[in-house]
Design an enzyme around this catalytic site. Structure first.
Site, PDB file in Angstrom:
ATOM      1  N   CYS A   3      42.250  29.271  63.573  1.00 28.82           N
ATOM      2  CA  CYS A   3      41.538  28.611  64.676  1.00 28.82           C
ATOM      3  C   CYS A   3      42.299  27.351  65.083  1.00 28.82           C
ATOM      4  O   CYS A   3      42.525  26.463  64.263  1.00 28.82           O
ATOM      5  CB  CYS A   3      40.109  28.267  64.268  1.00 28.82           C
ATOM      6  SG  CYS A   3      39.234  27.248  65.486  1.00 28.82           S
ATOM      7  N   ASP A  29      42.705  16.629  76.269  1.00 27.21           N
ATOM      8  CA  ASP A  29      43.055  18.010  76.597  1.00 27.21           C
ATOM      9  C   ASP A  29      44.530  18.077  76.986  1.00 27.21           C
ATOM     10  O   ASP A  29      45.036  17.223  77.725  1.00 27.21           O
ATOM     11  CB  ASP A  29      42.175  18.530  77.748  1.00 27.21           C
ATOM     12  CG  ASP A  29      42.210  20.044  77.857  1.00 27.21           C
ATOM     13  OD1 ASP A  29      41.173  20.680  77.584  1.00 27.21           O
ATOM     14  OD2 ASP A  29      43.282  20.589  78.205  1.00 27.21           O
ATOM     15  N   HIS A  45      33.544  24.611  61.789  1.00 28.53           N
ATOM     16  CA  HIS A  45      33.818  25.684  62.750  1.00 28.53           C
ATOM     17  C   HIS A  45      32.512  26.329  63.213  1.00 28.53           C
ATOM     18  O   HIS A  45      31.807  26.953  62.421  1.00 28.53           O
ATOM     19  CB  HIS A  45      34.735  26.750  62.148  1.00 28.53           C
ATOM     20  CG  HIS A  45      35.058  27.834  63.126  1.00 28.53           C
ATOM     21  ND1 HIS A  45      36.106  27.749  64.029  1.00 28.53           N
ATOM     22  CD2 HIS A  45      34.442  29.015  63.383  1.00 28.53           C
ATOM     23  CE1 HIS A  45      36.123  28.836  64.783  1.00 28.53           C
ATOM     24  NE2 HIS A  45      35.123  29.623  64.411  1.00 28.53           N
ATOM     25  N   HIS A  96      36.082  27.911  69.264  1.00 24.74           N
ATOM     26  CA  HIS A  96      35.538  26.849  68.407  1.00 24.74           C
ATOM     27  C   HIS A  96      34.783  25.935  69.359  1.00 24.74           C
ATOM     28  O   HIS A  96      35.393  25.407  70.306  1.00 24.74           O
ATOM     29  CB  HIS A  96      36.689  26.130  67.682  1.00 24.74           C
ATOM     30  CG  HIS A  96      36.285  24.991  66.796  1.00 24.74           C
ATOM     31  ND1 HIS A  96      36.744  24.867  65.481  1.00 24.74           N
ATOM     32  CD2 HIS A  96      35.504  23.913  67.014  1.00 24.74           C
ATOM     33  CE1 HIS A  96      36.246  23.777  64.938  1.00 24.74           C
ATOM     34  NE2 HIS A  96      35.494  23.159  65.857  1.00 24.74           N
ATOM     35  N   HIS A  98      33.376  23.410  71.713  1.00 28.74           N
ATOM     36  CA  HIS A  98      33.950  22.150  72.196  1.00 28.74           C
ATOM     37  C   HIS A  98      33.256  21.750  73.488  1.00 28.74           C
ATOM     38  O   HIS A  98      32.813  22.603  74.266  1.00 28.74           O
ATOM     39  CB  HIS A  98      35.462  22.255  72.395  1.00 28.74           C
ATOM     40  CG  HIS A  98      35.914  23.410  73.236  1.00 28.74           C
ATOM     41  ND1 HIS A  98      35.954  24.692  72.756  1.00 28.74           N
ATOM     42  CD2 HIS A  98      36.330  23.477  74.521  1.00 28.74           C
ATOM     43  CE1 HIS A  98      36.391  25.509  73.707  1.00 28.74           C
ATOM     44  NE2 HIS A  98      36.606  24.801  74.793  1.00 28.74           N
TER      45      HIS A  98
HETATM   46  P1  AMP Z   1      38.073  26.482  77.004  1.00 24.60           P
HETATM   47  O1  AMP Z   1      38.868  27.226  78.022  1.00 24.60           O
HETATM   48  O2  AMP Z   1      36.745  25.999  77.477  1.00 24.60           O
HETATM   49  O3  AMP Z   1      37.980  27.261  75.713  1.00 24.60           O
HETATM   50  O4  AMP Z   1      38.872  25.149  76.702  1.00 24.60           O
HETATM   51  C1  AMP Z   1      39.947  25.078  75.837  1.00 24.60           C
HETATM   52  C2  AMP Z   1      40.718  23.859  76.218  1.00 24.60           C
HETATM   53  O5  AMP Z   1      41.608  23.567  75.157  1.00 24.60           O
HETATM   54  C3  AMP Z   1      41.559  24.008  77.480  1.00 24.60           C
HETATM   55  O6  AMP Z   1      41.144  23.029  78.439  1.00 24.60           O
HETATM   56  C4  AMP Z   1      42.976  23.767  76.986  1.00 24.60           C
HETATM   57  O7  AMP Z   1      43.762  23.045  77.912  1.00 24.60           O
HETATM   58  C5  AMP Z   1      42.749  22.988  75.719  1.00 24.60           C
HETATM   59  N1  AMP Z   1      43.803  23.083  74.726  1.00 24.60           N
HETATM   60  C6  AMP Z   1      44.431  24.208  74.299  1.00 24.60           C
HETATM   61  N2  AMP Z   1      45.327  23.904  73.333  1.00 24.60           N
HETATM   62  C7  AMP Z   1      45.255  22.559  73.156  1.00 24.60           C
HETATM   63  C8  AMP Z   1      45.953  21.629  72.320  1.00 24.60           C
HETATM   64  N3  AMP Z   1      46.888  22.024  71.440  1.00 24.60           N
HETATM   65  N4  AMP Z   1      45.630  20.315  72.410  1.00 24.60           N
HETATM   66  C9  AMP Z   1      44.690  19.904  73.297  1.00 24.60           C
HETATM   67  N5  AMP Z   1      44.006  20.723  74.102  1.00 24.60           N
HETATM   68  C10 AMP Z   1      44.285  22.033  74.045  1.00 24.60           C
HETATM   69 ZN    ZN Z   2      37.605  26.366  64.293  1.00 25.74          ZN
END
Ligand code: AMP
Ligand code: ZN
Length: 112
Positions: A3, A29, A45, A96, A98
């Site tokens: 994850c 982000d 998680h 996960h 968020h």
């Molecule tokens: P969701 O599409 O709602 O699942 O949001 C996931 C978010 O995680 C997206 O806005 C991505 O840009 C962000 N994301 C993915 N990988 C990373 C990372 N390594 N560090 C920070 N944000 C990330």
């Molecule tokens: Zn997780």
């Protein structure tokens, strides 16, 4: 378990940390969709907002009590938007739980 956000919480993948306590972790982000775009995740998680168990309710409630601190740290003095995408139709890409924090400008009234 593989994850991404668990790995970020453990510090195995670098992130731009904004806030951390025993329960949650907030970071910027990587692909901002607003001038300010941060994510808050529980350290535990939880797959999504659709799968919060009763025993995890306090964790989710705690996140909402620290959101004002996180928003203040981000300079969001004039409001912001909290979004949590769920599942396929919600375009959830990281499984996960968020909460997106979006702000830094007057956001669109359009939610979808
Ligand atoms: P969701 O599409 O709602 O699942 O949001 C996931 C978010 O995680 C997206 O806005 C991505 O840009 C962000 N994301 C993915 N990988 C990373 C990372 N390594 N560090 C920070 N944000 C990330
Ligand atoms: Zn997780």
């Amino acid at each position: 378990m593989d994850c991404l956000f668990c790995a970020i919480v453990r510090g195995e993948i670098p992130s731009n940390k904004i806030y951390e306590d025993d329960v949650c972790y907030a970071f910027l982000d990587i692909n901002p969709q607003a001038p300010v775009h941060a994510l808050v995740v529980p350290k535990e998680h939880i797959p999504s907002a659709n799968e919060v168990q009763e025993a995890q309710a306090a964790t989710v409630a705690h996140i909402f009590t620290v959101l004002p601190t996180i928003a203040r740290t981000l300079g969001l003095t004039n409001g912001y938007r909290i979004v949590s995408n769920v599942g396929e139709d919600g375009c959830q890409s990281v499984k996960h739980l968020h909460f997106h924090i979006l702000g830094g400008k007057k956001l669109s009234e359009q939610m979808s």
